[in-house]
Design an enzyme around this catalytic site. Sequence first.
Site, mmCIF file in Angstrom:
data_model
loop_
_atom_site.group_PDB
_atom_site.id
_atom_site.type_symbol
_atom_site.label_atom_id
_atom_site.label_comp_id
_atom_site.label_asym_id
_atom_site.label_seq_id
_atom_site.Cartn_x
_atom_site.Cartn_y
_atom_site.Cartn_z
ATOM 1 N N ASP A 34 -0.789 -47.525 -13.586
ATOM 2 C CA ASP A 34 0.356 -46.641 -13.773
ATOM 3 C C ASP A 34 1.440 -47.344 -14.577
ATOM 4 O O ASP A 34 1.560 -48.581 -14.526
ATOM 5 C CB ASP A 34 0.938 -46.220 -12.419
ATOM 6 N N ARG A 35 2.234 -46.564 -15.269
ATOM 7 C CA ARG A 35 3.261 -47.122 -16.148
ATOM 8 C C ARG A 35 4.153 -48.164 -15.463
ATOM 9 O O ARG A 35 4.408 -49.233 -16.041
ATOM 10 C CB ARG A 35 4.117 -45.991 -16.730
#
Length: 229
Positions: A64-65
């Site tokens: 995830d970012r």
Amino acid sequence: MKQTQTDPNIPIIYEDEHLLIIEKPAGVLSQKDHTGDPDVLTLCKQYLSRSQNNPFLGLIHRLDRPVSGLMLLAKNRNAANNLSKQVRDRTIQKTYWAITAGSPPRNGVLTHRLYKNSDTNIVEVVPSNQEKGKRAELSFAKLEESDNLHLLSVHLQTGRPHQIRVQLAHEGYPIWGDYKYGQNQPDGRTMALRAVELVFKHPHTAQHVQFELAPPSEHPWTQFSIAHQ
């Protein structure tokens, strides 16, 4: 340490003819999306293109970012196929460290059914008897406590979108800095979840290889002695 010499710069943990293992910075996308912001796949292709024309690069898994840590990429199709099979067979071992609030027990196994709303990019826990959603399982062990925060070592048995974040938050142990599922914090594009270990079979030699990564020297990781021995 070798780096991609891109903007932003990405540390290279290991590279050979078949593999590229990098340290994904928090806040950087794994692959391109509608925002047009920098992403690992594009930046690493830029790096490889300095020494070869039209390089192949396969994204084996995503982070995830806001998550930092070890990411595995394949430099040819044979390696990509081999590693993707290892992912499907669940023989690649991935360990994450997470710093959480709440009061998690010393260890535990969490099993939920998770459903992702593609329109909102939000994952939720749904009743186990519902058809929608997919089974998600992880195990964790508490390594240390400090100032009402808890350092957990997390092992995934399945790989679902946002899995660690959603399952821990659902049980009352939200990850520090998780603006989407946890505490009410602004979107700083960073949170205390980090991929710290990868164990898998090398796609060419078939030997087991292991890579480890230390936590960053920044808050809240610096609160824990075990993270900076």
